[in-house]
Design a protein around this motif. Sequence first.
Motif, mmCIF file in Angstrom:
data_model
loop_
_atom_site.group_PDB
_atom_site.id
_atom_site.type_symbol
_atom_site.label_atom_id
_atom_site.label_comp_id
_atom_site.label_asym_id
_atom_site.label_seq_id
_atom_site.Cartn_x
_atom_site.Cartn_y
_atom_site.Cartn_z
ATOM 1 N N LEU A 1 1.229 4.560 -5.078
ATOM 2 C CA LEU A 1 2.145 4.135 -6.129
ATOM 3 C C LEU A 1 2.023 5.068 -7.321
ATOM 4 N N SER A 2 3.137 5.466 -7.884
ATOM 5 C CA SER A 2 3.119 6.274 -9.104
ATOM 6 C C SER A 2 2.586 5.462 -10.271
ATOM 7 N N GLN A 3 2.950 4.190 -10.298
ATOM 8 C CA GLN A 3 2.506 3.263 -11.336
ATOM 9 C C GLN A 3 2.007 2.000 -10.640
ATOM 10 N N PRO A 4 0.692 1.875 -10.442
ATOM 11 C CA PRO A 4 0.153 0.710 -9.725
ATOM 12 C C PRO A 4 0.552 -0.632 -10.340
ATOM 13 N N GLU A 5 0.887 -0.647 -11.609
ATOM 14 C CA GLU A 5 1.298 -1.893 -12.266
ATOM 15 C C GLU A 5 2.569 -2.470 -11.649
ATOM 16 N N LEU A 6 3.336 -1.636 -10.965
ATOM 17 C CA LEU A 6 4.572 -2.096 -10.337
ATOM 18 C C LEU A 6 4.295 -3.235 -9.361
ATOM 19 N N ALA A 7 3.225 -3.130 -8.579
ATOM 20 C CA ALA A 7 2.910 -4.182 -7.616
ATOM 21 C C ALA A 7 2.633 -5.498 -8.328
ATOM 22 N N LEU A 8 1.923 -5.443 -9.434
ATOM 23 C CA LEU A 8 1.638 -6.667 -10.195
ATOM 24 C C LEU A 8 2.924 -7.261 -10.758
ATOM 25 N N TRP A 9 3.819 -6.414 -11.198
ATOM 26 C CA TRP A 9 5.114 -6.858 -11.720
ATOM 27 C C TRP A 9 5.900 -7.570 -10.627
ATOM 28 N N LEU A 10 5.870 -7.039 -9.410
ATOM 29 C CA LEU A 10 6.573 -7.677 -8.299
ATOM 30 C C LEU A 10 5.963 -9.038 -7.967
#
Length: 121
Positions: free
Chosen positions: A77-86
């Motif tokens: 992931l370019s921005q691991p925070e994306l998974a948390l956002w999902l």
Amino acid sequence: MPSRKIVANELANVLRQISHPDRIRLLLKLQTGDLTVNELAETLEIPATRVSQHLGVLRAIALVETEAQAQKRVYRLSQPELALWLIDGIDFIAHRLGRASAKDIEMAKELWHQEASETVI
């Protein structure tokens, strides 16, 4: 006002590109770290060719990165925070998940959060 329109268009484009269930699962799996196409295909039970196609879409909008490591290519992931956002987004759609019980929804969130906490610092 033009800046809001630009941002809204960009957000709509990203949401459109991740709107496939396989892509969401890929993004959530990539929160665990670097994985190859074959590792993703095996774990998610998706044909490797389809995984490659989905990763191509996600790379085109810079949500995933790739790196050559010896004879293989790994994705992250370019921005691991994306998974948390999902994962957090599940709360917004929980009322629409008629086929899933509240327990199923919470269990899925818990498992994804657990994977995230093991890898995202």
